[in-house]
Motif scaffolding. Structure first.
Motif, PDB file in Angstrom:
ATOM      1  N   VAL A 132      69.374   9.341   1.282  1.00 38.68           N
ATOM      2  CA  VAL A 132      68.754   9.165   0.061  1.00 38.68           C
ATOM      3  C   VAL A 132      68.853  10.523  -0.869  1.00 38.68           C
ATOM      4  O   VAL A 132      69.687  10.579  -1.831  1.00 38.68           O
ATOM      5  N   SER A 133      68.340  11.420  -0.181  1.00 40.87           N
ATOM      6  CA  SER A 133      68.455  13.003  -0.718  1.00 40.87           C
ATOM      7  C   SER A 133      69.738  13.534  -0.502  1.00 40.87           C
ATOM      8  O   SER A 133      69.740  14.336  -1.392  1.00 40.87           O
ATOM      9  N   GLY A 134      70.155  13.251   0.451  1.00 36.73           N
ATOM     10  CA  GLY A 134      71.627  13.747   1.140  1.00 36.73           C
ATOM     11  C   GLY A 134      71.218  15.231   1.619  1.00 36.73           C
ATOM     12  O   GLY A 134      72.214  15.832   2.421  1.00 36.73           O
ATOM     13  N   ASP A 135      69.793  15.781   1.658  1.00 32.24           N
ATOM     14  CA  ASP A 135      69.279  16.922   2.507  1.00 32.24           C
ATOM     15  C   ASP A 135      69.306  16.567   3.985  1.00 32.24           C
ATOM     16  O   ASP A 135      69.193  15.332   4.510  1.00 32.24           O
ATOM     17  N   SER A 182      59.310   9.581  -2.219  1.00 29.73           N
ATOM     18  CA  SER A 182      58.487   9.389  -3.158  1.00 29.73           C
ATOM     19  C   SER A 182      58.652   9.992  -4.591  1.00 29.73           C
ATOM     20  O   SER A 182      59.652  10.657  -4.643  1.00 29.73           O
ATOM     21  N   VAL A 183      57.982   9.773  -5.553  1.00 27.93           N
ATOM     22  CA  VAL A 183      58.398  10.483  -6.954  1.00 27.93           C
ATOM     23  C   VAL A 183      58.595  11.909  -6.779  1.00 27.93           C
ATOM     24  O   VAL A 183      59.560  12.650  -7.270  1.00 27.93           O
ATOM     25  N   ALA A 185      64.686  16.397  -4.998  1.00 30.32           N
ATOM     26  CA  ALA A 185      65.782  16.246  -4.646  1.00 30.32           C
ATOM     27  C   ALA A 185      67.028  16.209  -5.969  1.00 30.32           C
ATOM     28  O   ALA A 185      68.120  15.790  -5.734  1.00 30.32           O
ATOM     29  N   GLY A 186      66.225  16.263  -6.923  1.00 31.97           N
ATOM     30  CA  GLY A 186      67.095  16.472  -8.208  1.00 31.97           C
ATOM     31  C   GLY A 186      67.329  15.149  -9.130  1.00 31.97           C
ATOM     32  O   GLY A 186      68.177  15.004  -9.944  1.00 31.97           O
ATOM     33  N   TYR A 187      66.430  14.153  -8.501  1.00 34.10           N
ATOM     34  CA  TYR A 187      66.638  12.873  -9.278  1.00 34.10           C
ATOM     35  C   TYR A 187      65.659  12.758 -10.638  1.00 34.10           C
ATOM     36  O   TYR A 187      64.659  13.875 -10.469  1.00 34.10           O
TER      37      TYR A 187
END
Lengths: 568, 568
Positions: free
Chosen positions: B302-305, B355-356, B362-364
């Motif tokens: 999801v985060s790509g990290d 989480s929020v 993560a930049g969202y």
């Protein structure tokens, strides 16, 4: 001018459309029409009302905050007009007008609409045999019937009952009769298994045993030929080809048919299952008319065929979509994969997609893995077995369906749901092997049953695991086409050795290599362990030693015990 | 010639690689090396062993059929050589040779390999403060430590304990100490919430309350500065900036670090989290060396990290993949979405994705819906609330994460798993609204909580639902920035009216339109109902009447009660 939206049918889909639309459009004039006087109820709760889990009929049409969902509630809280005991006689699509008849006084009238929603539901499919209209013969199509049945139960008037049809409702009603009321209940099913539309033979057998253990008599492969009443005593009797079953009450639960007559008469397109055809915005062939819920049919996203799927949950979700679209939004319904769950006495049962039998009908070459595994880490106390089946297409390895059962119903549902939601994405068996579901010892295994059923199917598809399912094994064993190689411990193997002598070869797994000469090479061996993994390991070992005439009893002794505890 | 496969580490990943490989390759010479004498155990079971759910340490290294997974077991049943109490000192990649040292006698030696597997796991991350090496200060990194702790408990030597770190292990250990042993336990966490890496603030608060209700003292935002021992009495004391906590035992549960020193020394690529870097076949930067489990790092889908994810379930699935690949197959591991579940006293807690807070990092631009809803149909008895949070990106509507808690842990897991498995497919909020999970009144609602959390988030993203979360509401209310509009019944609203007077405006939902003039237009109103839906309906109604200065208390009174029962 405010949009006039008329909804025919006020049970599940209708109210959801109305409420969603009201929240999106405060101006629309929303009218909901129903033949009945009771509306907006949880029809799926009927078996639990009959069976006493729910005491009060009102509970089925109350909100979570205990408001009664009646006309006044819809008027005050939702600003939706309700016309009950009103029948829609015809739809004049050109004039956008309904002909209606008031069932209380017979008066006729007209109601105009801009947008019409058909939420007419489904009707019980009556079987064409004599006697279905006798007093004491019921369907469980609505709350009135449910109340009548429960009153007869309460009055102690029912000692014996026959339920015709072992679909979900039939099974739930049989449980209700037996569990609370102690009624001697016979469940008659024309197919060779219970829950025939949703389960393959293995899980279905487990459900049958569960019913029988709780006192339900299950008659499979028997068709009802007539229902008769003794004119003197009033007692009923259900006759199948094989026997005459005396009883005090009959419930017909032989499926439902979409109530699409009104739509058909108005010239709307009807599908091969008798349901109204809708597009992915849930519009009928007339763009001013929407339909959803039990009266329409939908694309099955695994088989590609059209299907009906009478479920309150589906109706609710579709109601929201229709409400959104009427209000000018754009919401889509792609179709169904047939996810379903139910309680059968102490068991939870869940299913999605296609069983082996249904997959074959849909043109696939299905292969199934059957596993039995604890619902959580084996070292954490109080585990319950989950019996799980995964079906995939042999060539493409595409996952086609999943079924499971076990005493921890929520855990069963968790496993099936996590596969179900992926079915429409065309996932393969490897995706199930790697499925990332939550792990903690109280709730799952480090290699969880849902991953393991994928692993086993992967091994079968790769030709490494050559299985036989327990029902097939029973047949082969009784026809002396196979011997058992039991690799469990002395204690576990004792009963089989005693009962079947030399046909039940016993070599514990750890001794296999030393005792390899004892293993016959000239006959088919069915390798048996507790649940399957050690039998697989044994097959692999024997293969490497050149003994290849073997098969693994799928899910091992755990499956034998739950299907036929008398076998050994 | 048979392939020589050497595996360093014999707890979770290692044994899985060995067993899978053996089944695919009967010739390979498989050697597994471990520093410890106990191998192939369920480390995740340690808190339950300490807490008494599991009586016998052996249960953690036994098979489901009660065989002890020791050297003899691996030799006889798996044909895998085990070298225990053996340390690998260095990897000579060029020569494909390990330098080893026998910990029993100090003897050195070499072991050659064709393929090497690093299953070295993780080590507890010790905090850099004085006193962590005192007697009585433990980590729970292995079975020996667990046994020591349990023996102290059994001997009645522990009246007070401090657990440092409120991650999963810290919370589980705190429960174990309190629940069975009645130890006065303080849980110290440097972040502002428990389970900070996996939960957002709302669900985390519920877990904190659950801990407190069961007697655990929770100290948040406090950092341990030193651990000291009284030289006279031997009593320990943990000092934070704020206080000095006397105790008899300390457990350090401040996370783990991948054990990648050996890999790093051999020149393998190491990631920013300290884990060994692997490709999607789980090969390290040396194609003859695989790594998996806690010692490596993986892509968060999801985060790509890159992230570490020390979980026995992951190690098992990865072990199968590595075994397959070593045997010449082709099996892939794409990454993780961070699905996790755990038990905290009576609660099940589950989470997946971001989480929020993590989504923001993560930049969202994350938006969350919070709902509270029964785990099954409200008309079916014995329901338990599920508190559920869904996080999505504002612009793309992509689902980023999900969290839930409730007393029916299996039901909580079912909801989170059914979203978790879809996260890597980049699904949107609409997919959650339409999620086709199984429905039956004993197991779910017709509009289930998992669909509803999607519906609410859809409404929020569309701007129709303007929410405030309960924690924010508490702040605003205490600062007199908002009044409450309670639309529940008289009985439910009485306490708030009494306590807060005119700041707690009460108009039952059905009376709203008649009493519209009573609603002030000049101040922000926080609309409150039981769980949220009626507040939403009210906000929509008030909007249509031009009263738009409102916000919905997310998940309503159900959320207030579970987070701060003293509020009203």
């Amino acid at each position: 001018m405010a949009k006039r939206v008329v909804i025919i049918g006020a049970v599940a889909l209708g109210p959801k459309v109305a409420c969603r639309l009201r929240r999106l459009d405060s101006e629309a004039v929303i009218t909901m029409i129903d033949r009945d006087n009771l509306i907006s109820y949880g029809g799926c709760g009927i078996p639990y009302y009959v069976g006493g889990d729910i005491n009060d009929l009102e509970d089925l049409y109350s909100t979570t905050s205990h408001a009664i969902r009646d006309k006044a509630f819809f008027a005050d809280c939702k600003r939706v007009n309700i016309l009950t005991e009103m029948e829609v006689v015809a739809i004049d699509r050109k004039a956008r007008r309904l002909q209606v008849r008031d069932l209380k006084n017979g008066e006729k009238g007209n109601i105009s609409y801009d947008i019409l929603v058909l939420a007419t539901g489904a009707n019980p499919a009556r079987i064409p045999v004599p006697g279905t209209d006798l007093p004491g013969v019921f369907t469980v199509a609505n709350l009135h019937q449910a109340e009548k049945i429960k009153n007869l139960m309460k009055a102690g008037k029912v000692g014996r009952a026959v339920v015709v049809g072992a679909g979900a409702i039939g099974v739930e009603i049989a449980e209700a009769f037996t569990d609370l009321w102690g009624v001697e209940t016979t469940l008659v099913e024309k197919e060779g298994k219970v829950l025939p539309m949703m389960l393959g033979k293995n899980i279905s057998r487990i459900v049958t045993r569960q019913l029988e253990e709780h006192g339900v008599r299950v008659l499979l492969n028997e068709q009802v030929e007539r229902i008769a009443q003794d004119p003197e005593t009033g007692a009923l009797a259900v006759s199948t080809g094989c026997e005459n079953i005396p009883c005090d009450l009959v419930v017909l639960a032989t499926g439902v048919r979409p109530s699409s007559e009104l739509a058909a008469a108005a010239g709307l397109s009807i599908g091969s299952n008798g349901g109204i055809l809708v597009d992915n915005r849930l519009r009928t062939s007339d763009p001013n008319i929407y339909a959803g819920g039990d009266c329409a049919e939908y694309t099955h996203l695994v088989s590609g065929d059209k299907t009906i799927m009478p479920l309150g949950s589906l109706a609710n979700r579709q109601g929201r979509i229709i409400g959104t679209n009427i209000a000018g939004g754009s919401s889509h319904f792609r179709g169904v994969v047939g996810t379903f769950c139910m309680k059968v006495f102490d068991l939870g049962v869940a299913t999605a997609g296609l069983s082996v039998e249904k997959a074959r009908e849909a043109g696939y070459d299905p292969v199934a893995a059957v596993v039995a595994q604890a619902d959580h880490a084996h070292f954490y106390p109080n585990s319950e077995l989950i019996y799980m089946i995964l079906v995939a297409d042999r060539r493409s390895r595409k996952v086609l369906g999943v079924q499971a059962t076990g005493k921890n119903g929520n855990a069963v549902k968790a496993r099936v749901d996590s596969v179900a939601v992926l079915l429409e994405h065309g996932i393969g068996v490897d995706d199930i092997c790697g499925l990332e579901t939550g792990y903690a010892p109280p709730f799952s295994s480090a290699m969880d049953v849902v991953n393991n059923v994928g692993n086993v199917l992967d091994n079968i598809l790769s030709g490494r695991n050559r299985p036989v399912d327990v029902l097939e094994f029973f047949t082969m064993f009784s026809e002396e086409k196979t011997r058992v190689l039991d690799i469990r411990g002395d204690r576990e193997a004792a009963a089989g050795r005693e009962k079947y002598g030399s046909r039940w070869l016993h070599i514990p797994q750890a001794e296999l290599r030393q005792r390899i000469t004892e293993i016959p090479r000239d006959e088919l061996l069915s390798i048996l362990c507790d649940t399957g993994p050690r039998a697989y390991e044994t097959q692999v070992l024997l293969d490497s030693l050149g003994i290849t005439n073997t098969q693994i009893v799928q899910a091992g002794y755990a499956m034998i015990k739950v299907i036929d505890p008398d076998f050994v």
